[in-house]
Design a protein around this motif. Sequence first.
Motif, mmCIF file in Angstrom:
data_model
loop_
_atom_site.group_PDB
_atom_site.id
_atom_site.type_symbol
_atom_site.label_atom_id
_atom_site.label_comp_id
_atom_site.label_asym_id
_atom_site.label_seq_id
_atom_site.Cartn_x
_atom_site.Cartn_y
_atom_site.Cartn_z
ATOM 1 N N GLN A 74 44.244 35.810 42.575
ATOM 2 C CA GLN A 74 43.585 35.980 41.283
ATOM 3 C C GLN A 74 42.103 36.329 41.468
ATOM 4 O OE1 GLN A 74 44.653 32.754 38.495
ATOM 5 N NE2 GLN A 74 46.383 32.371 39.846
ATOM 6 N N GLN A 75 41.470 35.726 42.483
ATOM 7 C CA GLN A 75 40.061 36.021 42.749
ATOM 8 C C GLN A 75 39.899 37.461 43.238
ATOM 9 O OE1 GLN A 75 38.196 33.411 45.570
ATOM 10 N NE2 GLN A 75 36.145 33.995 44.919
ATOM 11 N N ILE A 76 40.816 37.935 44.055
ATOM 12 C CA ILE A 76 40.775 39.316 44.548
ATOM 13 C C ILE A 76 40.868 40.285 43.379
ATOM 14 C CG2 ILE A 76 42.089 41.048 45.853
ATOM 15 C CD1 ILE A 76 42.724 38.761 47.872
ATOM 16 N N ALA A 78 40.050 39.613 40.247
ATOM 17 C CA ALA A 78 38.830 39.448 39.448
ATOM 18 C C ALA A 78 37.660 40.234 40.047
ATOM 19 C CB ALA A 78 38.471 37.970 39.330
ATOM 20 N N LEU A 79 37.652 40.391 41.363
ATOM 21 C CA LEU A 79 36.591 41.145 42.030
ATOM 22 C C LEU A 79 36.824 42.647 41.951
ATOM 23 C CD1 LEU A 79 36.061 38.912 45.192
ATOM 24 C CD2 LEU A 79 34.490 39.208 43.269
ATOM 25 N N GLY A 80 37.960 43.045 41.404
ATOM 26 C CA GLY A 80 38.223 44.472 41.220
ATOM 27 C C GLY A 80 38.991 45.119 42.355
ATOM 28 N N PHE A 81 39.525 44.317 43.242
ATOM 29 C CA PHE A 81 40.328 44.867 44.327
ATOM 30 C C PHE A 81 41.799 44.787 43.943
ATOM 31 C CE2 PHE A 81 36.524 43.202 46.446
ATOM 32 C CZ PHE A 81 36.066 44.369 47.020
#
Length: 158
Positions: A74-76, A78-81
Amino acid sequence: MYKAKVNASYEFDVTEEAVDQLDAVETSTNKYHILQNNSSIKANIVSSDFNKKTYSVKVNNNTYDVALNDALDQQIVALGFEIGASKKVNDIKAPMPGLILEINVTEAQEVKENDPLLILEAMKMENVINSPRDGVIKSIKVSQGNTVEKNALLIEFE
């Protein structure tokens, strides 16, 4: 917290608390009996890809494709990756100036990754240009015998 995407359409949040409260018993390998709201549910994990976190689950004779994303996934996002980004090349351009010696495909032809598309002669060397992905040829912008400049559009994919 996990995000579960079912059949690439429905997305659910799944907490560890919800997983702990799940009344499920493994009856045999990859087969489960689940009680939910006083209803009996039979579930079978038909296939799984642990690395991609994807599963095909049969629940009461209906099969569902499930993708799970944990906190890191989910963090990946959110960072746009992208997770597991795939090649999405839509056109082939000349890597160098040269002469088109041979074209091995036709428009509307289905090709697989690494299939030879054409041969480009440059600096007295024959360079085979292979397909970067599976796809269908939308258009061929050159003909055999044409000379092309670097970055000239050669082939488009659908």
